[in-house]
Design a protein around this motif. Sequence first.
Motif, PDB file in Angstrom:
ATOM      1  N   ALA A   1      -4.929 -22.522  49.349  1.00 15.53           N
ATOM      2  CA  ALA A   1      -5.147 -22.115  51.003  1.00 15.53           C
ATOM      3  C   ALA A   1      -4.569 -23.823  51.210  1.00 15.53           C
ATOM      4  O   ALA A   1      -3.920 -23.560  52.322  1.00 15.53           O
ATOM      5  N   ARG A   2      -4.153 -24.480  50.540  1.00 12.02           N
ATOM      6  CA  ARG A   2      -3.566 -25.757  51.299  1.00 12.02           C
ATOM      7  C   ARG A   2      -2.135 -25.736  51.105  1.00 12.02           C
ATOM      8  O   ARG A   2      -1.084 -26.061  52.674  1.00 12.02           O
TER       9      ARG A   2
ATOM     10  N   ASP B   1      -5.660 -18.466  56.287  1.00 14.79           N
ATOM     11  CA  ASP B   1      -6.955 -18.515  57.051  1.00 14.79           C
ATOM     12  C   ASP B   1      -6.744 -16.219  56.965  1.00 14.79           C
ATOM     13  O   ASP B   1      -7.928 -16.046  57.233  1.00 14.79           O
TER      14      ASP B   1
ATOM     15  N   CYS C   1      -6.286 -26.388  57.015  1.00 12.39           N
ATOM     16  CA  CYS C   1      -6.385 -25.070  56.424  1.00 12.39           C
ATOM     17  C   CYS C   1      -7.981 -24.516  56.048  1.00 12.39           C
ATOM     18  O   CYS C   1      -8.629 -25.747  56.236  1.00 12.39           O
TER      19      CYS C   1
END
Lengths: 259, 340
Positions: free
Chosen positions: A206-207, A227, A253
């Motif tokens: 995600a990051r 996202d 995020c």
Amino acid sequence: MTLRADQLTLSLLPGQPVLTDVSIAVAPGKITALIGQNGAGKSTLLKALSGELTPERGMVSLHAKPIRDWPGQDRARLLSVLPQQHALNFEFRVEEVVALGRYPHGTGHQRDRQIVQEALALCDLSPFSKRSIDDISGGERQRVHLARVLAQIWESQPEGPCFLLLDEPTTGMDLSHQQALFKAVQHFARREVGILLVVHDLNLAARYADRVVLMHQGHIAEQGTPDEVFKADTLQRYFDLAVTVLRHPRHDCPLIIPD
Amino acid sequence: MKHVPAAWLWAGLVGVFAVTLLASLATGPTHLPWSGLLKHLVTGPSDDLQGLILWQIRIPRTLLALCVGALLAVCGVLIQGLFRNPLAEPGLMGVSSGATLMVVVVLVLASNLPNTLPVALRPFLLPLVAFGGGLAATRLVMLIGQSSHYSPLRLILAGVAFNMVAAAGIGLCAYLATNEQLRTLTFWSLGSFAAASWSGVAITAAVLAIIAPLAYRQWRPLNALLLGESECRHLGFDVPALKRRIVYLSAAGVGAAVAFTGIIGFIGLVVPHIVRMLTGADHRRLLPLSLALGALLTLWADWLARSVLSPAELPVGIITSLLGGPFFIYLIHRQRGRLS
């Protein structure tokens, strides 16, 4: 100018396809995270993209040329692969293992040595360079192999952007080195290297990932930006696990927390 | 373990080589004094007894031991690299037993065959048969062990199966053999340099001169192969072609060595190991240093074989196995962590 797979179908055992009609493009300069449950077909897709496995249907191409048509050495200068497991039964020194990454290049001893030292430094391995690969920990060994595959695509090539395929590269690494690995990978992405990595830590994906591809039972179930993919109902459906998705307080995020 | 710089090893090897060579030339049932030895070495072949002993027996024998030792050690490096297993050795591929089986079959079941050949060709019959047997065995093992690609484990299992069948064939021939034939069989199964001749030296030296540079050219792919077949491929090497090259090079090397001296065990296993312990696993250093150390150790073994029961001599294979066996146990002990 990409590494792409078009409508791949591939079986490891007759009649039991591991990949069905999978299409994916690894874009230069971007980090693509491949996620999914165990047995979803992630490693098999990586092996197909590297040309190690031949699909029954569909095609893998590197810079618009079928991967099978690339001479081995030319392909190795553009495409570097870190497999999931390493079996090295022989006593190599750390710097000798990293130097293996320079074999496809004819850049000369001096330049190769310099690149090996830089790759060692990037992976926080300089103090271990003369040590035997047997005398370091599992996580450190994983970093040695990472330094090797990075040394392989250290310089840009005239044929086009390079690509890096990493299969669970954070295995055995402590938290700080996991972060350091992704920072190193980002550094390469900024140099137009296209990166595809299999990762189980969804928060790392995600990051750091620009795109996330979620695989389920040999298909691509979802793909998009972090996202778009990291939604509670999507993750619950494909990981069979209830999660809460929040916003990361410091980085913009998603933050995934299992319930 | 701290590695020794290769330059030091080379310096040590050259020094020890010189002494061993002279000792090997001076040793035997007839003692050659140093002064006579050096004189005959300088003046070249002559017709007196010492000159004949030196130039017709000792020098060919010493050179044959050097070439065979070098060949076995280089092939040991190749096979260990191919199987990615430091405990593999050329015998695993069935080369030695294939060569011996063919020789035994000719000796016992076709004992009249040499008489049908022109006299000039007779000395080459058994070496050629051994060479052919070694190559045929390797080809067969590769055929049995072949799946979609040459998997090292399948090759080892195929080699083990072939070795068993060959041992049965050799045993059957020994059962059928006459007393005189049995003595010759012993020579082949235990190894000896006693029958060394200049023609044998010429052929093994020629094979060594071809194989050693070809093997050395493979140092990069051999290093890459140690990481695994996938990694070797990802580094740009054609793995199936590489494996084929290694198998044929080692079959030719071991076949040529066995052809003139019979089976000499453990050199191909132990030498690459010692070198690896001293300088690490990089084939760029490992191949040439193993070649030199293999030659040296074999010469020592032959010198011991001639000295222990002098004026009688032991088959050199007994010496190498006697020393190599315990060393092998030590290696297994040392490798315990990695083999599990």
